[in-house]
Design a protein around this motif. Sequence first.
Motif, PDB file in Angstrom:
ATOM      1  N   THR A 117       0.775  -1.239  -0.164  1.00 27.42           N
ATOM      2  CA  THR A 117       0.012   0.191   0.005  1.00 27.42           C
ATOM      3  C   THR A 117       0.860   1.371   0.178  1.00 27.42           C
ATOM      4  N   GLY A 118       2.095   1.233   0.553  1.00 26.75           N
ATOM      5  CA  GLY A 118       3.123   2.138   0.458  1.00 26.75           C
ATOM      6  C   GLY A 118       3.396   2.672  -0.857  1.00 26.75           C
ATOM      7  N   GLN A 119       3.665   1.532  -1.719  1.00 28.12           N
ATOM      8  CA  GLN A 119       4.128   1.690  -3.141  1.00 28.12           C
ATOM      9  C   GLN A 119       2.746   2.504  -3.947  1.00 28.12           C
ATOM     10  N   LEU A 120       1.654   1.881  -3.439  1.00 28.93           N
ATOM     11  CA  LEU A 120       0.358   2.328  -4.250  1.00 28.93           C
ATOM     12  C   LEU A 120       0.253   3.949  -3.786  1.00 28.93           C
ATOM     13  N   THR A 121       0.587   4.163  -2.536  1.00 29.38           N
ATOM     14  CA  THR A 121       0.389   5.471  -2.250  1.00 29.38           C
ATOM     15  C   THR A 121       1.346   6.436  -2.850  1.00 29.38           C
ATOM     16  N   ALA A 139      -2.951   8.290   0.419  1.00 33.53           N
ATOM     17  CA  ALA A 139      -2.771   6.970   1.212  1.00 33.53           C
ATOM     18  C   ALA A 139      -3.990   6.409   1.439  1.00 33.53           C
ATOM     19  N   GLY A 140      -5.214   6.991   1.835  1.00 30.83           N
ATOM     20  CA  GLY A 140      -6.561   6.558   1.957  1.00 30.83           C
ATOM     21  C   GLY A 140      -6.913   6.000   0.687  1.00 30.83           C
ATOM     22  N   ALA A 141      -6.776   6.638  -0.516  1.00 23.34           N
ATOM     23  CA  ALA A 141      -7.098   6.253  -1.607  1.00 23.34           C
ATOM     24  C   ALA A 141      -6.494   5.024  -2.232  1.00 23.34           C
ATOM     25  N   ALA A 142      -5.034   4.911  -1.723  1.00 27.85           N
ATOM     26  CA  ALA A 142      -4.223   3.765  -2.188  1.00 27.85           C
ATOM     27  C   ALA A 142      -4.691   2.431  -1.547  1.00 27.85           C
ATOM     28  N   ARG A 143      -4.975   2.849  -0.248  1.00 26.62           N
ATOM     29  CA  ARG A 143      -5.617   1.665   0.334  1.00 26.62           C
ATOM     30  C   ARG A 143      -7.072   1.244  -0.173  1.00 26.62           C
ATOM     31  N   ALA A 144      -8.060   2.089  -0.466  1.00 24.50           N
ATOM     32  CA  ALA A 144      -9.070   1.763  -1.356  1.00 24.50           C
ATOM     33  C   ALA A 144      -8.740   0.868  -2.405  1.00 24.50           C
ATOM     34  N   VAL A 145      -7.810   1.526  -3.247  1.00 23.90           N
ATOM     35  CA  VAL A 145      -7.652   0.926  -4.517  1.00 23.90           C
ATOM     36  C   VAL A 145      -7.169  -0.832  -4.245  1.00 23.90           C
ATOM     37  N   PHE A 146      -6.299  -0.678  -3.225  1.00 22.70           N
ATOM     38  CA  PHE A 146      -5.657  -1.918  -2.765  1.00 22.70           C
ATOM     39  C   PHE A 146      -6.703  -3.227  -2.607  1.00 22.70           C
ATOM     40  N   HIS A 147      -7.696  -2.456  -1.676  1.00 21.02           N
ATOM     41  CA  HIS A 147      -8.923  -3.342  -1.485  1.00 21.02           C
ATOM     42  C   HIS A 147      -9.946  -3.674  -2.312  1.00 21.02           C
ATOM     43  N   ALA A 148      -9.957  -2.714  -3.243  1.00 21.98           N
ATOM     44  CA  ALA A 148     -11.105  -2.922  -4.199  1.00 21.98           C
ATOM     45  C   ALA A 148     -10.728  -4.027  -5.417  1.00 21.98           C
ATOM     46  N   THR A 149      -9.198  -4.164  -5.363  1.00 24.97           N
ATOM     47  CA  THR A 149      -8.656  -5.081  -6.335  1.00 24.97           C
ATOM     48  C   THR A 149      -8.377  -6.468  -5.653  1.00 24.97           C
ATOM     49  N   ALA A 150      -8.751  -6.604  -4.193  1.00 25.77           N
ATOM     50  CA  ALA A 150      -8.399  -7.919  -3.533  1.00 25.77           C
ATOM     51  C   ALA A 150      -8.513  -9.143  -4.143  1.00 25.77           C
ATOM     52  N   ARG A 151      -9.603  -9.182  -5.150  1.00 30.64           N
ATOM     53  CA  ARG A 151      -9.880 -10.472  -5.932  1.00 30.64           C
ATOM     54  C   ARG A 151      -8.765 -10.896  -6.709  1.00 30.64           C
TER      55      ARG A 151
END
Length: 183
Positions: A117-121, A139-151
């Motif tokens: 998530t740091g890399q995404l941030t 950072a919040g947006a990066a976490r959201a992207v990470f969770h949205a793509t968990a599949r």
Amino acid sequence: MLEATEEVLRRHGPVKATVVDVARALGVSHGTVYRHFRTKAALREAVTRRWLDRACGELARIADAGGDPEERLRQWLRALFEAKRRKAGEDPELFATYTVLAGENGAVVGAHLAELTGQLTRIVRAGAAGGAFTVADPAGAARAVFHATARFHHPCHAGEWERAGVEEELAAVVDLLARGLRG
């Protein structure tokens, strides 16, 4: 030593693999293994960390490459998916073993997720700074992207990764997320 442990885990599985098996594979005493790793848990933790870190180098290069942040985001998410899919498909027994080990090593997994998530941030922050993304909290947006793509990267979904059309589904999710980041 970690390579030998991987091989022992592959052969025996996480339940039956022992430090004695690792020592035997190396041709040393189990005391020698314990000199490097105080416990079986510490050895398993080191192997888990090594396994999780393997994909991080390529992903970090993408995150830090510069250039168009949206394209970097797309490349990063595709690379994460491909790395996870490769691990699951090329060596399913070892992938299953690592799934068990990851469950035992929450701190290692937590550090791995923080790295990702740091890399995404960094990508999202660069996009926000350059005006490509309109987000107040990178950072919040990066976490959201990470969770949205968990599949497309969480091991519990590994059975879906070889299904026809999965790449197109990932692309559609990433398109939606990129539009959202652009505002």
